[in-house]
Design a protein around this motif. Structure first.
Motif, PDB file in Angstrom:
ATOM      1  N   LEU A  90       0.756  -1.151   0.039  1.00 32.59           N
ATOM      2  CA  LEU A  90      -0.012   0.065   0.048  1.00 32.59           C
ATOM      3  C   LEU A  90       0.827   1.104   0.149  1.00 32.59           C
ATOM      4  N   SER A  91       2.194   1.105   0.387  1.00 31.24           N
ATOM      5  CA  SER A  91       2.877   2.305   0.504  1.00 31.24           C
ATOM      6  C   SER A  91       4.022   2.374  -0.767  1.00 31.24           C
ATOM      7  N   PHE A  92       3.742   1.480  -1.796  1.00 33.67           N
ATOM      8  CA  PHE A  92       4.451   1.562  -3.057  1.00 33.67           C
ATOM      9  C   PHE A  92       3.771   2.368  -4.027  1.00 33.67           C
ATOM     10  N   LYS A  93       4.465   3.275  -4.767  1.00 34.75           N
ATOM     11  CA  LYS A  93       3.918   4.063  -5.724  1.00 34.75           C
ATOM     12  C   LYS A  93       4.446   3.734  -7.161  1.00 34.75           C
ATOM     13  N   GLN A  94       3.958   2.583  -7.757  1.00 40.61           N
ATOM     14  CA  GLN A  94       4.629   2.125  -8.956  1.00 40.61           C
ATOM     15  C   GLN A  94       3.787   2.940 -10.233  1.00 40.61           C
ATOM     16  N   HIS A  95       4.847   3.310 -11.186  1.00 35.47           N
ATOM     17  CA  HIS A  95       4.358   3.972 -12.217  1.00 35.47           C
ATOM     18  C   HIS A  95       3.257   3.296 -12.984  1.00 35.47           C
ATOM     19  N   ILE A  96       1.906   3.896 -13.074  1.00 33.03           N
ATOM     20  CA  ILE A  96       0.855   3.473 -13.471  1.00 33.03           C
ATOM     21  C   ILE A  96       1.070   2.728 -15.191  1.00 33.03           C
ATOM     22  N   LEU A  97       1.920   3.141 -15.830  1.00 27.21           N
ATOM     23  CA  LEU A  97       2.004   2.841 -17.143  1.00 27.21           C
ATOM     24  C   LEU A  97       2.776   1.617 -17.160  1.00 27.21           C
ATOM     25  N   TYR A  98       3.690   1.429 -16.222  1.00 25.53           N
ATOM     26  CA  TYR A  98       4.716   0.347 -16.125  1.00 25.53           C
ATOM     27  C   TYR A  98       4.055  -1.140 -16.981  1.00 25.53           C
ATOM     28  N   SER A  99       4.831  -1.541 -17.674  1.00 27.00           N
ATOM     29  CA  SER A  99       4.436  -2.958 -18.366  1.00 27.00           C
ATOM     30  C   SER A  99       5.884  -3.866 -18.370  1.00 27.00           C
ATOM     31  N   SER A 100       5.668  -4.945 -18.224  1.00 27.81           N
ATOM     32  CA  SER A 100       7.167  -5.754 -18.108  1.00 27.81           C
ATOM     33  C   SER A 100       7.222  -6.093 -19.403  1.00 27.81           C
ATOM     34  N   SER A 101       6.444  -5.962 -20.541  1.00 31.75           N
ATOM     35  CA  SER A 101       6.965  -5.956 -21.988  1.00 31.75           C
ATOM     36  C   SER A 101       7.676  -4.762 -22.514  1.00 31.75           C
ATOM     37  N   SER A 102       7.793  -3.775 -21.701  1.00 36.59           N
ATOM     38  CA  SER A 102       8.217  -2.493 -22.044  1.00 36.59           C
ATOM     39  C   SER A 102       9.484  -2.085 -21.284  1.00 36.59           C
ATOM     40  N   LEU A 103      10.451  -1.329 -21.655  1.00 41.21           N
ATOM     41  CA  LEU A 103      11.378  -0.957 -21.051  1.00 41.21           C
ATOM     42  C   LEU A 103      11.201   0.631 -20.678  1.00 41.21           C
ATOM     43  N   LYS A 104       9.980   1.146 -20.913  1.00 34.75           N
ATOM     44  CA  LYS A 104       9.387   2.388 -20.467  1.00 34.75           C
ATOM     45  C   LYS A 104       8.829   2.337 -18.993  1.00 34.75           C
ATOM     46  N   TYR A 105       8.853   3.364 -18.334  1.00 31.13           N
ATOM     47  CA  TYR A 105       8.151   3.579 -16.971  1.00 31.13           C
ATOM     48  C   TYR A 105       8.474   2.610 -15.894  1.00 31.13           C
ATOM     49  N   ASP A 106       9.792   2.376 -16.076  1.00 26.92           N
ATOM     50  CA  ASP A 106      10.277   1.151 -15.138  1.00 26.92           C
ATOM     51  C   ASP A 106      10.649   1.871 -13.848  1.00 26.92           C
ATOM     52  N   ILE A 107       9.727   2.423 -12.991  1.00 25.85           N
ATOM     53  CA  ILE A 107      10.096   3.434 -11.917  1.00 25.85           C
ATOM     54  C   ILE A 107       9.093   3.209 -10.861  1.00 25.85           C
ATOM     55  N   SER A 108       9.457   3.162  -9.574  1.00 29.75           N
ATOM     56  CA  SER A 108       8.638   2.795  -8.479  1.00 29.75           C
ATOM     57  C   SER A 108       9.107   3.847  -7.353  1.00 29.75           C
ATOM     58  N   LEU A 109       8.263   4.323  -6.332  1.00 30.15           N
ATOM     59  CA  LEU A 109       8.543   4.927  -5.162  1.00 30.15           C
ATOM     60  C   LEU A 109       8.093   4.033  -3.899  1.00 30.15           C
ATOM     61  N   ILE A 110       8.924   4.029  -3.030  1.00 23.66           N
ATOM     62  CA  ILE A 110       8.464   3.596  -1.756  1.00 23.66           C
ATOM     63  C   ILE A 110       8.443   4.167  -0.541  1.00 23.66           C
ATOM     64  N   LYS A 111       7.224   4.700   0.015  1.00 23.06           N
ATOM     65  CA  LYS A 111       7.053   5.585   1.084  1.00 23.06           C
ATOM     66  C   LYS A 111       7.497   4.627   2.435  1.00 23.06           C
ATOM     67  N   THR A 112       8.386   5.289   3.255  1.00 21.81           N
ATOM     68  CA  THR A 112       8.797   4.527   4.430  1.00 21.81           C
ATOM     69  C   THR A 112       8.551   5.455   5.524  1.00 21.81           C
ATOM     70  N   PRO A 113       8.919   4.800   6.669  1.00 22.18           N
ATOM     71  CA  PRO A 113       8.908   5.523   8.116  1.00 22.18           C
ATOM     72  C   PRO A 113       9.798   6.672   8.011  1.00 22.18           C
ATOM     73  N   HIS A 114       9.739   7.669   8.745  1.00 19.02           N
ATOM     74  CA  HIS A 114      10.945   8.733   8.683  1.00 19.02           C
ATOM     75  C   HIS A 114      12.261   8.355   9.117  1.00 19.02           C
ATOM     76  N   VAL A 115      13.279   8.400   8.370  1.00 20.76           N
ATOM     77  CA  VAL A 115      14.556   7.900   8.563  1.00 20.76           C
ATOM     78  C   VAL A 115      15.492   9.062   9.105  1.00 20.76           C
ATOM     79  N   ALA A 116      16.057   9.099  10.080  1.00 18.82           N
ATOM     80  CA  ALA A 116      17.034  10.170  10.438  1.00 18.82           C
ATOM     81  C   ALA A 116      18.355   9.779   9.655  1.00 18.82           C
ATOM     82  N   PHE A 117      18.961  10.954   9.282  1.00 15.46           N
ATOM     83  CA  PHE A 117      20.249  10.681   8.439  1.00 15.46           C
ATOM     84  C   PHE A 117      21.467  10.831   9.165  1.00 15.46           C
ATOM     85  N   ASN A 118      22.534  10.154   8.866  1.00 10.05           N
ATOM     86  CA  ASN A 118      23.816  10.182   9.294  1.00 10.05           C
ATOM     87  C   ASN A 118      24.953   9.848   8.441  1.00 10.05           C
ATOM     88  N   SER A 119      26.206   9.826   8.865  1.00  7.83           N
ATOM     89  CA  SER A 119      27.174   9.317   7.991  1.00  7.83           C
ATOM     90  C   SER A 119      27.047   7.981   7.291  1.00  7.83           C
TER      91      SER A 119
END
Length: 276
Positions: A113-142
Motif C-alpha cells: 500500500l506504500s508503493f507508488k509504481q508507475h501506472i503505465l509500467y508494463s513488463s513487456s516495455s522498457l519504459k516507465y520502469d520506476i517506483s517509489l516506496i514510502k517509508t517511516p521517517h529515517v534520520a540521516f547520518n554518515s
C-alpha cells in the motif's frame, strides 16, 4: 511476377535477419537460467563503509516467491527503485546502512500500500520502469543519507561520455547464484542512446540511459533498482538499474537504466520532492 515475388521474399528474409541480429533485452526478474541478464555487479570492487549512504537493499516477497533488488534513498521518507522490482510484491524488507547484508544499521518492513509504481509500467516495455516506496521517517547520518536528484528546471543532460558509478549486492558472475557478501560498485561509461539502440533495437527510448561494459565488468541478479550516479563535485542520481542482455551479464553488451531526468515531474507529483 515470379521475379517480384522472389524479391519480396528476399527482402522479407533480410529484414527478419536484421531483426534477429538485435540482442534481446530482459528485466532481471524474468531471468530463466544462469546465463540471462539479471542486474548484478560482476567483477566489481568492495565498497567502503559510508561510501554509498544512499544505497539500500530491498528483499521483496510476493504471493508465491521472493526476490532481491536495490534501491536509493531520495528523502527521509522515500526510496526510489524499479517498477519491475515492486511489481506483484506484497511487502518489502528494507536494509539501511548496510555494507554487508548480515549487518545493516537497521531494517524496516513496508507493505505494498506504500508503493507508488508507475501506472503505465508494463513488463513487456522498457519504459516507465520506476517506483517509489514510502517509508517511516529515517534520520540521516554518515551511514544513511539521501542522494541528490537533478534539477527539474535545468536542461537535461545526456551524460554521454561521462563516467558513472553503480552499486549493489547482486551476483558477482553469470554462474554464481549468490548475493555478494559486501556491497560492490563499478564505474561505467555512459553511451548515446543511438549506440545502445544499435544493439537492442527500437525498444530503446529517451526514458532509457545506457552504459557500455568491457572485460565482464557489469551490473548483473539483485542489483535491479539500484543507483547509477554521476559526480561533478556533487553526487547526482542519473539512473536506476533496469535491463540488459538476455545472453548474460558478462557478455560485454550495454546495460540499461531508467533515466531519472525523464521522471522528475513524476517523482514530484507522487512524492512531493521538488528539485528546483
Amino acid at each position: 511476377m515470379k521475379v517480384i515475388a522472389v524479391l519480396i521474399l528476399f527482402v522479407a528474409c533480410v529484414a527478419a535477419g536484421l531483426q534477429d541480429f538485435k540482442v534481446k533485452t530482459v528485466h532481471p526478474r524474468d531471468r530463466t537460467n544462469a546465463s540471462s541478464f539479471d542486474s548484478r555487479i560482476t567483477n566489481g570492487l568492495d565498497a567502503a563503509a559510508g561510501q554509498f549512504p544512499y544505497q539500500v537493499a530491498l528483499e521483496f516477497t510476493g504471493l508465491f516467491s521472493s526476490w532481491f533488488c536495490g534501491g536509493v534513498i531520495i528523502d527521509n521518507c522515500w526510496i526510489l527503485t524499479a517498477a519491475h522490482c515492486t511489481d506483484e510484491a506484497l511487502y518489502v524488507k528494507i536494509f539501511y546502512g548496510a555494507l554487508s547484508l548480515s549487518s545493516p544499521a537497521f531494517t524496516e518492513t513496508v507493505y505494498a500500500l506504500s508503493f507508488k509504481q508507475h501506472i503505465l509500467y508494463s513488463s513487456s516495455s522498457l519504459k516507465y520502469d520506476i517506483s517509489l516506496i514510502k517509508t517511516p521517517h529515517v534520520a540521516f547520518n554518515s551511514a544513511i543519507d539521501k542522494v541528490k536528484l537533478p534539477s527539474i528546471s535545468a536542461t537535461p543532460q545526456t551524460y554521454e561520455g561521462n563516467i558513472a558509478t553503480t552499486s549493489g549486492w547482486g551476483y558477482t558472475s553469470d554462474y554464481n547464484p549468490n548475493l555478494a557478501g559486501t556491497l560492490q560498485y563499478i564505474d561505467l561509461e555512459v553511451i548515446s542512446n543511438t549506440e545502445c539502440e544499435s544493439v537492442y533495437g527500437a525498444v530503446i527510448s529517451d526514458s532509457n540511459l545506457c552504459c557500455k561494459t568491457d572485460n565482464g565488468i557489469s551490473t548483473c541478479s539483485g542489483d535491479s533498482g539500484g543507483p547509477l550516479t554521476w559526480y561533478d563535485g556533487i553526487t547526482w542520481l542519473i539512473g536506476i538499474t533496469a535491463f540488459g542482455s538476455s545472453e548474460g551479464c558478462q557478455k560485454n553488451y550495454p546495460v540499461g537504466f531508467t533515466r531519472i531526468t525523464q521522471y522528475l515531474h513524476w517523482i514530484k507529483d507522487n512524492s512531493g520532492i521538488y528539485t528546483p
